[in-house]
Design a protein around this motif. Sequence first.
Motif, PDB file in Angstrom:
ATOM      1  N   ALA A  40    -104.484  10.217 -60.159  1.00 43.22           N
ATOM      2  CA  ALA A  40    -103.728  11.281 -59.213  1.00 43.22           C
ATOM      3  C   ALA A  40    -102.702  10.643 -58.568  1.00 43.22           C
ATOM      4  CB  ALA A  40    -104.366  12.133 -58.290  1.00 43.22           C
ATOM      5  N   GLY A  41    -102.420   9.396 -58.648  1.00 41.41           N
ATOM      6  CA  GLY A  41    -101.673   8.359 -57.907  1.00 41.41           C
ATOM      7  C   GLY A  41    -100.370   8.204 -58.540  1.00 41.41           C
ATOM      8  N   PRO A  42     -99.356   7.237 -58.101  1.00 47.54           N
ATOM      9  CA  PRO A  42     -98.273   7.088 -58.796  1.00 47.54           C
ATOM     10  C   PRO A  42     -98.489   6.117 -60.181  1.00 47.54           C
ATOM     11  CG  PRO A  42     -98.577   5.540 -56.818  1.00 47.54           C
ATOM     12  CD  PRO A  42     -99.581   6.582 -57.006  1.00 47.54           C
TER      13      PRO A  42
ATOM     14  N   THR B 103     -88.295   6.244 -59.086  1.00 48.51           N
ATOM     15  CA  THR B 103     -89.120   6.918 -60.180  1.00 48.51           C
ATOM     16  C   THR B 103     -89.178   8.385 -59.202  1.00 48.51           C
ATOM     17  OG1 THR B 103     -91.140   6.245 -58.467  1.00 48.51           O
ATOM     18  CG2 THR B 103     -90.748   5.124 -60.898  1.00 48.51           C
ATOM     19  N   GLY B 104     -89.827   9.530 -60.019  1.00 56.07           N
ATOM     20  CA  GLY B 104     -89.826  10.591 -59.490  1.00 56.07           C
ATOM     21  C   GLY B 104     -91.071  10.598 -58.495  1.00 56.07           C
TER      22      GLY B 104
ATOM     23  N   ALA C 117     -89.586   9.512 -55.089  1.00 57.12           N
ATOM     24  CA  ALA C 117     -88.920  10.912 -54.708  1.00 57.12           C
ATOM     25  C   ALA C 117     -89.721  11.737 -53.775  1.00 57.12           C
ATOM     26  CB  ALA C 117     -88.019  11.241 -55.551  1.00 57.12           C
ATOM     27  N   GLU C 118     -90.943  12.143 -54.453  1.00 62.11           N
ATOM     28  CA  GLU C 118     -92.052  13.184 -54.067  1.00 62.11           C
ATOM     29  C   GLU C 118     -92.377  12.330 -52.844  1.00 62.11           C
ATOM     30  OE1 GLU C 118     -95.059  15.795 -53.463  1.00 62.11           O
ATOM     31  OE2 GLU C 118     -93.000  15.918 -54.336  1.00 62.11           O
ATOM     32  N   ALA C 119     -92.921  11.396 -52.921  1.00 60.84           N
ATOM     33  CA  ALA C 119     -93.330  10.511 -51.385  1.00 60.84           C
ATOM     34  C   ALA C 119     -92.324  10.838 -50.424  1.00 60.84           C
ATOM     35  CB  ALA C 119     -93.905   9.071 -51.824  1.00 60.84           C
TER      36      ALA C 119
END
Length: 263
Positions: free
Chosen positions: A204-206, A242-243, A246-248
């Motif tokens: 579930a991580g990056p 990375t996406g 950006a989400e973080a």
Amino acid sequence: MTTYRFIKVSRVGDVVTVTLNRPDKLNALTPAMFGEMGAAVDAALTDGARALVLTGEGRFFCSGADIAPDGAGYEGLPEDLGALLDEHYHPFMRKLAALEIPVVSALNGPCAGAGLSVALAGDIVVMGERGYLLLAFVNIALVPDAGATWLVARSAGRARALEMALLGERMGADEARAAGLVTRVVADEMVLTEAQRLAARLAAGPTRAMGLIRRQVAFALEQGFDATLDVERDNQSIAGRTGDFAEAIRAFGEKRKPQFSGR
């Protein structure tokens, strides 16, 4: 999902579990097993898995190489053991080392010889409290192989690696953890559960950042500080685009937990 003869493969969410499945032979390794394990890892990557668990069926994780013919097509060890390593063992070990997803080893029982190499190739190693590790090679007049020399010496140090390799004695779970060879020791019946729990968290991580971390640590073990600074810079440039990063940043601004996609 493909059916294999010497391993089992299962998937829950983004976690694929590969199980050595020769319990009657204590999961002893053969060329065919390495071929199946490599094929299973390739299929997992193709299908988008984001974490891998390695474990064994029965009371052993793996007893090492199968040194005896079985009367069912396996002829035992060849005369040139180096060629055997080059053709079958090393491709799989290099494949594990180069993966861009994390690997969790679930040592459901004792682990010896080349089986120890496979086990310690995991990024996180969960071991049962009644298990043991054994560099058994010297007991049959051989040398550690499949990366065991590097894996043990880099984790436990020169003195402990030489003691294990020269004496060929069992190392219990608590001692293995103290030596830095395994990450966690749990009750035997909880080994796979704990490993799969950790793998689910990793999945579930990056994922791209985790792949870079795997390579970065491996590089740092072989190179100096200054060279490692350069690799950290280069990898941070990649990770920062990375996406998931950006989400973080969005999640931080919105005061919520990020939902990583692995992209």
